[in-house]
Motif scaffolding. Structure first.
Motif, PDB file in Angstrom:
ATOM      1  N   UNK A 205     -13.142   6.751 -12.034  1.00 18.45           N
ATOM      2  CA  UNK A 205     -12.838   6.270 -10.684  1.00 18.45           C
ATOM      3  C   UNK A 205     -12.781   4.740 -10.659  1.00 18.45           C
ATOM      4  N   UNK A 206     -13.738   4.098 -11.325  1.00 16.57           N
ATOM      5  CA  UNK A 206     -13.733   2.626 -11.372  1.00 16.57           C
ATOM      6  C   UNK A 206     -12.515   2.110 -12.130  1.00 16.57           C
ATOM      7  N   UNK A 207     -12.156   2.793 -13.199  1.00 18.09           N
ATOM      8  CA  UNK A 207     -10.983   2.388 -13.977  1.00 18.09           C
ATOM      9  C   UNK A 207      -9.729   2.442 -13.110  1.00 18.09           C
ATOM     10  N   UNK A 208      -9.571   3.541 -12.367  1.00 16.96           N
ATOM     11  CA  UNK A 208      -8.406   3.650 -11.480  1.00 16.96           C
ATOM     12  C   UNK A 208      -8.427   2.549 -10.424  1.00 16.96           C
ATOM     13  N   UNK A 209      -9.616   2.192  -9.928  1.00 17.16           N
ATOM     14  CA  UNK A 209      -9.706   1.115  -8.951  1.00 17.16           C
ATOM     15  C   UNK A 209      -9.294  -0.225  -9.540  1.00 17.16           C
TER      16      UNK A 209
ATOM     17  N   UNK B  81      -5.097  -4.539 -10.302  1.00 18.89           N
ATOM     18  CA  UNK B  81      -4.181  -5.226 -11.206  1.00 18.89           C
ATOM     19  C   UNK B  81      -2.730  -4.960 -10.825  1.00 18.89           C
ATOM     20  N   UNK B  82      -2.439  -3.715 -10.451  1.00 18.48           N
ATOM     21  CA  UNK B  82      -1.078  -3.362 -10.061  1.00 18.48           C
ATOM     22  C   UNK B  82      -0.660  -4.098  -8.795  1.00 18.48           C
TER      23      UNK B  82
ATOM     24  N   UNK C  94       0.818  -1.213   0.000  1.00 19.41           N
ATOM     25  CA  UNK C  94       0.000   0.000   0.000  1.00 19.41           C
ATOM     26  C   UNK C  94       0.853   1.265   0.000  1.00 19.41           C
ATOM     27  N   UNK C  95       2.144   1.126   0.354  1.00 20.10           N
ATOM     28  CA  UNK C  95       3.034   2.277   0.324  1.00 20.10           C
ATOM     29  C   UNK C  95       3.702   2.447  -1.046  1.00 20.10           C
ATOM     30  N   UNK C  96       3.400   1.547  -1.976  1.00 19.74           N
ATOM     31  CA  UNK C  96       3.939   1.685  -3.324  1.00 19.74           C
ATOM     32  C   UNK C  96       3.400   2.972  -3.949  1.00 19.74           C
ATOM     33  N   UNK C  97       4.272   3.740  -4.571  1.00 20.70           N
ATOM     34  CA  UNK C  97       3.872   5.060  -5.076  1.00 20.70           C
ATOM     35  C   UNK C  97       2.820   4.957  -6.167  1.00 20.70           C
ATOM     36  N   UNK C  98       2.943   3.973  -7.042  1.00 21.34           N
ATOM     37  CA  UNK C  98       1.939   3.818  -8.093  1.00 21.34           C
ATOM     38  C   UNK C  98       0.565   3.512  -7.498  1.00 21.34           C
ATOM     39  N   UNK C  99       0.536   2.720  -6.431  1.00 19.24           N
ATOM     40  CA  UNK C  99      -0.728   2.441  -5.735  1.00 19.24           C
ATOM     41  C   UNK C  99      -1.292   3.723  -5.141  1.00 19.24           C
TER      42      UNK C  99
END
Length: 451
Positions: free
Chosen positions: A345-349, A354-355, A265-270
């Motif tokens: 928003x759903x796309x980012x979720x 996936x990430x 959860x600390x990953x910057x992309x997340x």
């Protein structure tokens, strides 16, 4: 006098002086290279890097963008003035029955001017202003995360190049030692030939070994020069400067997380995707509220001339007002904008989920690479120990005449390959640790370097 001849001579002298100066500076830089440890290189990279400064400017731009986004909802004060000159007939003549005579009256002033001041404020927007402001601040957070991401990528690039510089430096030392040992063996073989204890074939084999080691040495010198040039380019150093990376490849440690999956959860992309979700939620709120009423007030004060019949007199007046505006229908635009924000928003979720799966896979792969590299180091150390003992035995037996030069040279090659193999195994372990850091987003060294 022939001044052209003297000009040519002066130019030649200047050229010679420049060349000599360049050679002198280069010689000094070659003789006195700048020692550079990884910690010092990291501090240099994080100080004046242009890419880092560009991302700092991006944060400032976004901060001003927040102010710009809410400017329409803040009080507005304007001052205005105008001047005009007319060519229309400015007087008319008419018969006055009361006086039984004709009179003239001005219809338009030739010069007309007007000036005043206005104050307006859309002071109640049902949350539209606050939604835009929160979305803008979340954009600033993303820019800050991108700056941190760049710092981490800078650390990763620097660590990999520095590791490669240590590897090529150690390989260069090994190959120099190989050349030195091979030349000594060639001298031994030649002395034994003069004593009738060796053949020309033995001399050829020894010369081939020297030639092979010298060729490897040239390759190592080129590799070491190239990687130092890459390191200087990354640190924005002058290419004329010579540096000497300091450190032990075997002792090069990088901090890795004890439980990598707990730090996902600390990953910057997340974190960036989570901020994107919040931004789209704020945009959805804003688009919904475009159909809510907005309340505003305005006030103005004016001065102007041109009123009849006192053409030369300035008139002043003031106006105050309160307005309530509400958009009832916009052709379906609001519904489309709200739906688009929701799907963004759903796309980012979905991208976040996936990430997270890909990060877990990368972490697992890096852990396997570390375990394999550690096992490889143990085997490489055993191989080097055996090769060293084998070479000592082969040299003793060769001196006693119980072993041929071919067997001795084979033992020599085996030890050289074992030394290079151990270095490569240590290098692979360090790279695997860097891969784990990158996958888990664990970079405490950057924060420590800035204290």
């Amino acid at each position: 006098m022939n001044y052209g001849k003297y000009n040519i001579n002066i130019n030649k002298l200047i050229s010679i002086a420049v060349i000599v100066g360049a050679v002198f500076v280069n010689a000094n830089s070659q003789e006195n290279p700048i020692p550079l440890r990884f910690e010092e290189a990291l501090k240099m990279a994080l100080t004046d890097d242009p890419g880092l400064m560009a991302r700092e400017n991006r944060i400032k731009i976004d901060e001003y963008g927040v102010s710009e986004s809410v400017a329409n909802f803040n009080p507005r004060l304007d001052i205005f003035s105008s001047y005009s000159r007319s060519s229309l007939e400015s007087e008319i003549e008419f018969f006055n029955p009361l006086t039984s005579g004709t009179e003239r009256i001005g219809l338009f002033p030739e010069d007309k001017y007007n000036f005043g001041i206005t104050l307006s404020h859309n002071f109640f927007t049902f949350g539209k202003r606050s939604a835009l402001k929160r979305a803008g601040k979340l954009g600033i957070d993303i820019s800050k995360l991108e700056k941190e991401e760049y710092k981490r990528s800078l650390y990763d690039k620097l660590a990999r190049i520095f590791l490669k510089s240590l590897l090529t430096r150690d390989n260069l030392t090994i190959r120099r030692n190989n050349v030195s040992r091979a030349r000594k063996k060639l001298e031994i073989v030649r002395s034994m030939i003069s004593e009738g204890l060796a053949s020309d074939y033995d001399s050829i084999r020894a010369e081939l070994l020297v030639s092979r080691y010298e060729s490897d040495l040239n390759i190592s010198e080129e590799e070491y020069t190239d990687v130092r040039a890459d390191l200087k380019a990354l640190l924005n150093m002058e290419q004329t400067e010579e540096i000497m990376p300091i450190g032990d490849l075997k002792l090069f440690e990088t901090a890795v997380p004890e439980s990598p999956e707990s730090d996902i959860r600390e990953n910057i992309d997340i974190l960036k995707l989570e901020k994107s979700i919040e931004i789209q939620d704020e945009f959805a709120k804003y688009h919904k509220r475009t159909f809510f009423p907005s309340l505003s007030y305005s006030a103005s004060y004016n001065w102007q001339n041109g009123y009849q019949p006192d053409l030369d007199r300035i008139k002043d007046f003031w106006t105050v007002g309160l307005s309530l505006n509400m958009n009832l229908f916009d052709g379906g635009g609001r519904r489309s904008r709200v739906a688009r924000a929701r799907y963004e928003s759903r796309r980012a979720g979905n991208l976040r989920s996936d990430l997270a799966l890909r990060i877990k896979a990368d972490i697992k792969s890096s852990q396997l690479q570390i375990a394999a590299a550690e096992d490889e180091i143990v085997l490489a150390q055993k191989r080097l120990e055996l090769a060293g003992k084998g070479l000592e035995i082969a040299e003793a037996r060769y001196r006693e005449g119980f072993l041929s030069i071919s067997d001795l040279l084979d033992s020599e090659l085996e030890k050289a390959e074992a030394e290079m193999g151990l270095n490569l195994s240590v290098y692979r372990l360090a790279l695997a640790r860097l891969n784990l850091k990158s996958a888990a987003g664990y970079y405490p060294e950057i924060d420590n370097s800035l204290d």
